[in-house]
Design a protein around this motif. Structure first.
Motif, PDB file in Angstrom:
ATOM      1  N   TYR A  49      50.559  44.785  40.148  1.00  0.00           N
ATOM      2  CA  TYR A  49      50.443  44.386  38.735  1.00  0.00           C
ATOM      3  C   TYR A  49      51.819  44.314  38.061  1.00  0.00           C
ATOM      4  O   TYR A  49      52.118  43.376  37.311  1.00  0.00           O
ATOM      5  CB  TYR A  49      49.549  45.381  38.000  1.00  0.00           C
ATOM      6  N   ALA A  75      47.844  40.329  36.219  1.00  0.00           N
ATOM      7  CA  ALA A  75      48.858  40.401  35.162  1.00  0.00           C
ATOM      8  C   ALA A  75      49.200  39.023  34.616  1.00  0.00           C
ATOM      9  O   ALA A  75      49.712  38.911  33.494  1.00  0.00           O
ATOM     10  CB  ALA A  75      50.121  41.072  35.703  1.00  0.00           C
ATOM     11  N   THR A 109      41.308  45.498  37.490  1.00  0.00           N
ATOM     12  CA  THR A 109      42.482  45.147  38.285  1.00  0.00           C
ATOM     13  C   THR A 109      42.310  45.747  39.669  1.00  0.00           C
ATOM     14  O   THR A 109      42.354  46.974  39.826  1.00  0.00           O
ATOM     15  CB  THR A 109      43.772  45.683  37.643  1.00  0.00           C
ATOM     16  N   GLY A 153      46.760  42.264  41.998  1.00  0.00           N
ATOM     17  CA  GLY A 153      47.328  42.921  40.826  1.00  0.00           C
ATOM     18  C   GLY A 153      48.270  41.988  40.091  1.00  0.00           C
ATOM     19  O   GLY A 153      48.207  41.847  38.858  1.00  0.00           O
TER      20      GLY A 153
END
Length: 378
Positions: free
Chosen positions: A112, A148, A162, A144
């Protein structure tokens, strides 16, 4: 005599810039007026982004992003002087080195933060992102990073979450963002493994990140599940593309979610530093790294330098710490010669301390020999 210096770091002893300085000092002892261009190099792994930023006279930026365990950290990326190109190491936000040994659990780890870092680069004006893979703590298939950057992953209850490596199997629906990212991604990737299976991201690399055999099986099933959903819901599969399994499946994620291209790391780096332009007009290239061995010929930095220099007819000499290549391998690589800077029995600790002086001395000997040879030919 125009000479191009293009060494990699000598791991544990000299940075690429320090290697250039030692080489130039050796050259000046023989040819005080030589035209020397120093071009510190990297292999596409950790540290590549910072070096490319320095070499291209860019600006280093930092941003607060999530680390592999969703904890806030400060990570860096570079922007070229015109702000059009960003240089990012995946390890800056998703790296194993960011976690203490007891924290390392690739079933819980996320990319992320890397997505956040790319988002920051785009906000800074980047139109191209040069991204180096390697050293990751993750096996999340790049989900991830995708989360984002606007992708949504829903579980069976319709809730957005996530994913991490251990929860890939819980994904029930994948929803792409309304529009693709306005950026081109060039990904430096020297790994050829597929996403899953015996040589995939989980089976081959997850144990190095602390995964148990049970976790490895769980991770591999999750990666298979991810690709099956992409096929069923969005009609695409990239699992078998060489490099899809790189960095815990991040290679797959970059291709699938961001439309990236995976390229040999050496070519991405050489292009980023405008190596061919610097090569033009050079009479000799001096390169080097800590160890020249069988891996050197397998698409690594020096092999790429030899390939490009060979097309231009420019000879290449390599200097290194450890040299295990056979004469035939040195010749096949395209090197004019390869020389170890180690000139006496030493412990590693001593070799590290004397590396700069030893590299300077070996460069002196090589240049003295080449100058004498050139004089004899005349």
């Amino acid at each position: 005599m125009p000479i191009l210096l293009a060494p990699d770091k000598f791991r544990g002893s000299l940075s690429a810039a320090e290697a250039c300085a030692a080489m130039e000092a050796g050259i000046r002892l023989v040819l005080p007026d030589a035209q020397v261009t120093a071009l510190p190099m990297a292999d596409g792994g950790e540290g590549t982004a910072e070096l490319l930023t320095q070499v291209t006279k860019g600006i280093w930026h930092t941003a607060f992003v999530n680390n592999p365990l969703f904890k806030l950290i400060e990570a860096g990326f570079g922007l070229s002087t015109d702000g059009q190109t960003a240089f990012i190491d995946s390890a800056a936000a998703a790296g194993l080195a960011l976690l203490a040994a007891p924290e390392r659990d690739t079933t819980l780890a996320t990319t992320y933060g890397l997505g956040q870092l790319i988002e920051q680069a785009i906000a800074g004006g980047a139109k191209t992102v040069v991204l180096g893979l390697g050293g990751s703590a993750t096996t999340d298939g790049g989900t991830g990073l995708a989360a984002a950057l606007g992708w949504q992953f829903l579980n069976a209850a319709g809730q957005t979450f996530t994913p991490t490596g251990g929860t890939l199997i819980e994904i029930a629906q994948i929803i792409p963002p309304a529009s693709p990212l306005p950026v081109r991604l060039r990904v430096a990737c020297d790994v050829q493994n597929p996403l899953y299976g015996p040589t995939g991201a989980a089976m081959l690399f997850a144990p190095q990140k602390g995964a148990t055999p049970v976790q490895v099986s769980q991770l591999d099933k999750g990666l298979r599940h991810l690709d099956q959903l992409m096929q069923q819901q969005l009609g695409m599969t990239h699992a078998a593309i060489p490099g899809a399994g790189a960095a815990g499946g991040l290679g797959y994620g970059l291709i699938t979610f961001l439309g990236a291209t995976l390229e040999p790391g050496v070519d991405v780096v050489l292009d980023a530093v405008a190596f061919d332009e610097h090569l033009s007009g050079a009479s000799l290239v001096l390169t080097g790294e800590g160890k020249l061995d069988g891996q050197t010929a397998q698409g690594k930095l020096i092999a790429g330098i030899c390939r490009r220099a060979g097309k231009s007819g420019v000879p290449v000499v390599a200097l290194c710490g450890t040299l295990t290549l056979a004469p035939e391998e040195i010749q096949d690589l395209g090197l004019l010669g390869a020389f170890s800077v180690l000139n006496r029995p030493q412990q590693l600790a001593e070799a590290v301390l004397t590396a700069a002086d030893d590299l300077r001395a070996t460069t002196f000997n090589v240049m003295r020999l080449l100058r004498t040879y050139a004089s004899l030919r005349l």
